[in-house]
Design an enzyme around this catalytic site. Structure first.
Site, short mmCIF file in Angstrom:
data_model
loop_
_atom_site.label_atom_id
_atom_site.label_comp_id
_atom_site.label_asym_id
_atom_site.label_seq_id
_atom_site.Cartn_x
_atom_site.Cartn_y
_atom_site.Cartn_z
N GLU A 229 2.68 5.19 -3.82
CA GLU A 229 2.69 6.23 -4.89
C GLU A 229 4.02 6.97 -4.96
O GLU A 229 4.37 7.36 -6.07
CB GLU A 229 1.53 7.21 -4.65
CG GLU A 229 0.16 6.59 -4.78
CD GLU A 229 -0.23 5.70 -3.60
OE1 GLU A 229 0.32 5.91 -2.50
OE2 GLU A 229 -1.05 4.80 -3.77
N ASP B 22 -9.25 4.16 -1.69
CA ASP B 22 -10.17 4.51 -0.60
C ASP B 22 -11.49 5.06 -1.13
O ASP B 22 -11.71 6.28 -1.13
CB ASP B 22 -9.50 5.52 0.33
CG ASP B 22 -8.26 4.92 0.97
OD1 ASP B 22 -8.07 3.69 0.86
OD2 ASP B 22 -7.48 5.67 1.57
N ASP C 66 0.86 -1.18 0.00
CA ASP C 66 0.00 0.00 0.00
C ASP C 66 0.90 1.24 0.00
O ASP C 66 2.12 1.13 0.14
CB ASP C 66 -0.85 -0.08 1.29
CG ASP C 66 -1.93 0.97 1.36
OD1 ASP C 66 -2.27 1.57 0.34
OD2 ASP C 66 -2.46 1.18 2.49
C1 NOJ Z 1 -4.65 3.26 2.83
C2 NOJ Z 1 -5.30 2.16 2.05
O1 NOJ Z 1 -5.87 2.67 0.90
C3 NOJ Z 1 -6.32 1.48 2.94
O2 NOJ Z 1 -6.90 0.44 2.21
C4 NOJ Z 1 -5.65 0.97 4.18
O3 NOJ Z 1 -6.61 0.38 5.02
C5 NOJ Z 1 -4.96 2.12 4.92
N1 NOJ Z 1 -4.02 2.74 4.03
C6 NOJ Z 1 -4.23 1.65 6.16
O4 NOJ Z 1 -3.20 0.82 5.86
#
Ligand code: NOJ
Length: 964
Positions: free
Chosen positions: A556, A630, A553
């Site tokens: 970017e 998200d 995650d």
């Molecule tokens: C951002 C991610 O997009 C999300 O899916 C994740 O739960 C959080 N980071 C925490 O790691």
């Protein structure tokens, strides 16, 4: 969220009330616009748009770029020469070497560089140690093949232009005009793509900064003027650029590249993910309802993103397809720097006498990147499949995932302890809800130190993994690229000592903020960093077992205190390339390192890795799955998922999904149920939720929702053989898994913009999951005159056009197109692993002319043995009352051994939908020479006749015939 308790019970009560109210209502949230640049706020974007405006407003506009004919040389399918850019009225020029390569595959590539920078013959400002060249290594990360030069391409020069004939049967041509420089790409003598037709080619060449004495500040003036003009252009952001409190030092000065690419006669363009918006891209200049900004590609952690917007998101694939009736072409703009794309659709009345009838639209695009080369691949189709295939030949086809990875994933931020994980696991089993993978978000770590387990909440990770393994279930744990900067943390100690982190502009290790607080970022452009990273995943380094997989995650990269929530552009990567040059490919390099690590956890253990990534670039499809980040628990976000996933699929990365249920907020139960029904059609199918949301595991939602969700999950599990076959197809030729209308019916103009219904692989399954609140029916567009049947009750739909399908909450609108054979496994199990030896059901969906065919691909679903022939590939065909299974697989070293292991896996049922009336009264068929029972159900109330053959006793891996 962590909240400290107050001593006062009144306050506690108030707090509880407020928090309860907060979780009851989903707050209206929206993206923080102020965190992300508009085109006007990005110097090079503004300059290139202004350049386009000047060109459009100048009737005599002539691009100042000319290819010198005496510089041209042709050798082995490649044309090399020099473009001269005229930079002032004195006729001074800048030399831009150009290479045009014609590839054996029929693709062409145009690469333009800048001689001075190429030779390092420039001076950097601010004592920068950055590389002087334009970044020329993106292909090392992106391209894996297909670069072989054409043996048959022929060049013929004539006057002020040269023509190269190439491609299959010499049907393609590139007509290269010298002054101004431009290229027309033709297929069958008709122009399909034009480069520099509008004269917007622009390469900001290197020039020294002319230091001027600062004008004296006049009384009352508190700022120096923002525009310092020496060249007649807006130079205000040439030498440094500030945004949101940070300043980018720009040691190389202005260096953007841009080109206009026109698709004459093409009304639709698709691709360039990732954006939240319709599949058919909207205009960004001029037209009514157009976006005001170009589509932006600058991978970023865009919190609470909005719908129907050209704003950048987490991933970037600068690959675009243009489509018109019976023709698809494409371009791949291979540049990893920040990129913007303007789209204009211009109606052209080609025949003035037709008074608009027969008029066509030209789609005019304008691409600009902040730095790097102009490096563009051109694909001339003519079918959408030709284009995706050719693109995949270069960047690779999607990874064939392990079978568990295409089953259902249960995630949330966070499962709080190993006991919590086991509890969810037991409850899913108890309620007979299938799932394959449970996920751990960042809280499993000891103080956000990756590769560790929180000793209090996860004291026994091995026990937890063993527990899951009993039902052949897996665990995915998150590992992010930011490494906590903390005394005593071994990983950061090594990162620093070995000097494997990203550096700041001064060459020191870069420090920023993310989940762990102060952090450093591993630089996966560095081969030594990859090697080191690989070591961290060994079973003795990161306490785990083979059923643990990885989620990458924030790659970017997301940096909470960085400009636009990412790294400063003047940071330095391995080889001293500026972050500016590599930003969009950064996330891919991180996943690449993790993928390598997963391959090498233990010597001799060769299982296919599974890595989920948020950030991606062209080529990431080779390494795992992506998800759309998200999203929010509302109907708009549910609806936005399909266009995004479909778009990703046609851009070569079909292993895609969205957070089921929505990440932010608490979905009401109808929404959750509908989302699971939609998710059952995401290639990557995962439920996920934010840490502040209420628990929503499917067994918690009560009746009838739990039942509805379980049915959706079982549908996915039953169809896993069909999904896996579609993944196999995508992995060998790049054909998307969710296939939009234009892809399947490239002649049917009425459906080119459809992005809320799709076919699943080659199965003939046409789905349109409900994505609107309160809907009890959907309007589905049937593209042809074939017969279609409702998947669940065999209601017949005939005739091209729009049909209404009833869709009460428990129903997913899903049709079967006549003419297909769909493989299934119908026995409900706890996980896909437990279905491995289960028998198959074949659904034969008879076409109007009485035939059907289909395919099945099977392998062990976990190793690479399929590369040595350990797989089954069957063609099923029904014709003239005979169903036949034929082998399509090629023989390999491991074929026989694998077939032996599959000998006892049979077909337990054949269902024939649209069974001939003549079968009425028949009670048996001959299956591989032996009798098997047949049951016939006559047509009734709009529902097709169907028949079922029980226990035909034929093996899935063998040749056989069933005679009706
Ligand atoms: C951002 C991610 O997009 C999300 O899916 C994740 O739960 C959080 N980071 C925490 O790691």
């Amino acid at each position: 969220m962590r909240v400290s308790s107050t001593p006062s019970s009144q306050w506690t009560a108030l707090f509880v009330l407020v928090s309860t109210l907060c979780t009851l209502f989903t707050p209206a949230v929206s993206v923080k616009y102020e965190n992300f640049k508009t085109c006007d706020q990005a110097g090079f974007c503004k300059r290139n748009r202004a350049y386009a405006d000047t060109a459009a407003a100048t009737s005599s506009w002539k691009a100042p770029y000319a290819l010198t004919s005496d510089s041209l040389s042709w050798k082995n399918g490649q044309l090399k020469g020099t473009i001269l850019k005229t930079i002032n009225h004195n006729g001074e020029t800048v030399r831009l070497p150009i290479t045009i390569s014609f590839l054996e595959s029929g693709s062409a590539r145009v690469t333009i560089d800048e001689e001075k920078r190429q030779k390092g013959d420039i001076e950097l400002r601010h004592n920068s140690i950055a590389r002087k060249e334009r970044y020329n290594e993106v292909e090392d990360w992106t391209i894996i093949g297909g670069l072989e030069l054409s043996k048959n391409a022929v060049e013929s020069r004539e006057g002020e232009k040269t023509t190269v004939t190439y491609g299959p049967e010499g049907k393609f041509e590139a007509v290269i005009t010298f002054a101004p420089f431009g290229i027309d790409f033709k297929r069958d003598h008709a122009t399909q793509i034009k480069f520099n037709d509008r004269g917007l080619l622009n390469m900001e060449h290197w020039r020294p900064k002319i230091e001027k004495s600062q004008p004296e500040k006049k009384e009352g003036e508190d700022e120096t003027p923002t525009h310092e003009v020496t060249s007649g252009e807006d130079e205000s952001t040439w030498w440094d650029e500030s945004y949101g409190g940070s300043t980018d030092s720009k040691p190389k000065g202005p260096e953007s590249v841009s080109l206009d690419i026109t698709f004459p006669g093409y009304d639709h363009v698709f691709g360039i993910p990732e954006h939240a918006g319709p599949l058919s891209l909207r205009e960004t200049r001029g037209g009514t309802g157009a976006h005001t900004d170009p589509y932006r590609l600058y991978n970023a952690d865009v919190f609470e993103y909005i719908m129907d917007s050209p704003m950048t998101l987490y991933g970037a694939i600068p690959f675009m397809q243009a489509h018109r009736k019976d023709s698809t072409v494409g371009v791949f703009w291979m540049n990893a720097a920040e990129t913007w794309i303007d789209i204009i659709k211009q109606k052209e009345a080609h025949n003035p006498l037709s008074l608009g009838i027969g008029s066509a639209t030209d789609t005019k695009t304008h691409w600009f990147s902040e730095s790097g080369l102009i490096d563009v691949f051109v694909f001339l189709g003519p079918t959408p499949k030709d284009v995706t295939k050719a693109y995949g030949e270069l960047t690779g086809y999607t990874q064939l995932p392990q079978e568990f990875a295409i089953a259902y994933h249960q995630c949330r931020w966070n499962y709080n302890s190993d006991e919590d994980v086991k509890d969810v696991d037991r409850k899913m089993s108890k309620h007979q809800i299938p799932y394959d993978v449970i996920w751990l978000d960042i809280e499993y770590t000891d103080d956000k130190q990756y590769f560790t387990w929180d000793p209090l909440t996860f004291p026994n990770p091995i026990g937890m993994l063993e527990h899951l393994d009993k039902s052949d279930r897996k665990l995915v744990a998150i590992i992010d690229p930011h490494i906590k900067n903390k005394e005593g943390y071994q990983v950061v100690k090594e990162l620093k000592e070995k000097d494997l982190a990203v550096h700041n502009k001064d060459g020191n290790i870069y420090e920023g903020w993310c989940w762990p607080g102060s952090s450093h970022w591993v630089d996966c452009f560095n081969p030594d960093a990859i090697k080191w990273w690989v070591g961290l995943f060994k079973y003795n380094a990161f306490k785990s077992l083979p059923n643990l997989f990885i989620w990458n995650d924030m790659n970017e990269p997301s940096v909470f205190n960085g400009p636009e929530t990412t790294m400063p552009k003047d940071n330095l990567h391995h080889g001293n390339w500026e972050h500016r040059d590599v930003h969009n490919v950064n996330g891919l390099t991180f996943v690449n390192a993790t993928y390598q690590a997963m391959l090498e956890r233990k010597k001799g253990e060769l299982r296919r890795p599974f890595v989920l990534t948020r950030s991606y670039y062209a080529g990431s499809q080779r390494m795992g799955a992506m998800w759309t980040g998200d999203n929010q628990a509302n109907w708009d976000h549910l609806a936005a998922g399909f266009p995004m996933i479909i778009n990703n699929g046609i851009a070569g990365f079909p292993f895609a999904g969205a957070d089921v249920g929505g990440f932010f907020g608490n979905p009401e139960k109808d929404l959750l149920a509908r989302w699971y029904q939609a998710g059952a059609f995401y290639p990557f199918f995962r439920g996920h939720a934010h840490i502040d949301t209420r628990r929503r595991e499917p067994y918690l939602v009560g009746d009838p929702y739990m039942g509805i969700i379980t049915q959706a999950l079982r549908l996915r599990y039953a169809l896993l053989p069909a999904w896996y076959t579609a993944f196999h197809e995508a992995s060998v030729d790049g054909t998307p898994i969710l296939r939009p209308h234009y892809f399947m019916y490239p002649s049917d103009e009425a459906g080119f913009a459809i992005d809320d219904q799709f076919f699943v692989g080659s199965t003939g399954l046409l789905a349109k999951p409900v994505v609107t609140e309160g809907a009890t029916s959907v309007d589905i567009y049937i593209p042809d005159n074939e017969v279609y049947y409702d998947y669940f009750d065999f209601t017949k739909y005939e005739g091209q056009g729009h049909k209404t399908i009833q869709a009460p909450l428990e129903k997913i609108p899903l049709l079967m197109q006549g003419g297909h054979i769909i493989p299934r496994k119908d026995r409900p199990r706890r996980s896909s692993g437990l279905m491995k030896w289960d028998p198959y059901t074949l659904v034969v969906v008879i076409s109007k002319n009485g035939m059907a065919s289909g395919e099945l691909y099977v392998d062990d679903g976990e190793t690479f043995d399929y590369e040595s022939g350990a797989y089954i590939r069957r063609a099923f065909e029904y014709k003239d009352g005979v169903l036949e299974s034929r082998n399509l697989g090629t023989k390999g070293k491991l074929t026989d051994k694998y077939l032996k292991t599959m000998k006892s896996v049979g077909v337990e049922r054949v269902i024939i939908v649209g069974a001939p009336k003549a079968w009425e009264g028949k009670s048996s068929v001959k299956a591989a020479g032996k009798d098997a029972a047949l049951e016939f159900h006559a047509e009734e109330g709009g529902k097709a006749a169907w028949a079922v053959v029980r226990r035909p006793q034929v093996a899935i891996g063998e040749d056989w015939k069933i005679e009706f």
